[in-house]
Design an enzyme around this catalytic site. Structure first.
Site, PDB file in Angstrom:
ATOM      1  CB  VAL A   1      -2.512  11.638  -3.339  1.00  0.00           C
ATOM      2  CG1 VAL A   1      -3.945  12.146  -3.347  1.00  0.00           C
ATOM      3  CG2 VAL A   1      -2.459  10.117  -3.373  1.00  0.00           C
TER       4      VAL A   1
ATOM      5  CE1 TYR B   1       4.629   4.745   1.387  1.00  0.00           C
ATOM      6  CE2 TYR B   1       6.327   6.226   2.186  1.00  0.00           C
ATOM      7  CZ  TYR B   1       5.515   5.772   1.165  1.00  0.00           C
ATOM      8  OH  TYR B   1       5.582   6.352  -0.067  1.00  0.00           O
TER       9      TYR B   1
END
Length: 148
Positions: A86, A130
């Site tokens: 991103v 994550y």
């Protein structure tokens, strides 16, 4: 408003820009040697080997997740997340979550039994991202590669 969609061939120049941005972030800009022609053919030629989703805002791709299917002799077919990025300006706005959630949906739709990827040990923002998905982090395997 962010839209998540499948990448199309005309996205390839922008994807390669973002790949170079990722390489710079990972302190290895000289490692990106793929040409736009090879990259495009690999994703949209007669036998594509990668697929991707893009995050788009106002017609501009602000992030992507690129994957391929790998085969594990122990687990069967699994999605391999090659890269997710991103743009710096869009980080912290939930774009990565939208991309990752779409990958999970895709893996389920394709009947795959999991997603695997690598993360650099110093990349704390990615590791923390994550962890929100209860990812398992392995420490036994050493990455290997050769150039041919």
């Amino acid at each position: 408003m962010i839209t998540i969609r499948r990448a199309v061939e005309s996205d390839c120049p922008r994807l390669l820009e973002l790949i170079n941005e990722l390489a710079l972030y990972e302190k290895a800009p000289e490692e990106v040697t793929v040409t736009l022609e090879h990259f495009t053919k690999s994703g949209f030629g007669d036998q594509p080997v990668w697929w991707a989703f893009v995050a788009e805002e106002n017609g501009v791709v602000q992030g992507f997740a690129l994957y391929y299917i790998r085969y594990s002799t122990w687990k069967g077919q699994r999605m391999y997340l090659e890269d997710i990025l991103v743009t710096e300006a869009m980080r912290g706005k939930g774009v990565g979550k939208l991309l990752f959630d779409r990958l999970i949906e895709e893996a389920k739709e394709k009947g795959l039994n999991g997603i695997v990827w690598q993360v650099l040990e110093w990349n704390e923002p990615a590791i923390n991202f994550y962890k929100k998905y209860n990812a398992t982090f392995g420490h036994e395997w050493v990455n290997c590669s050769i150039s041919v």
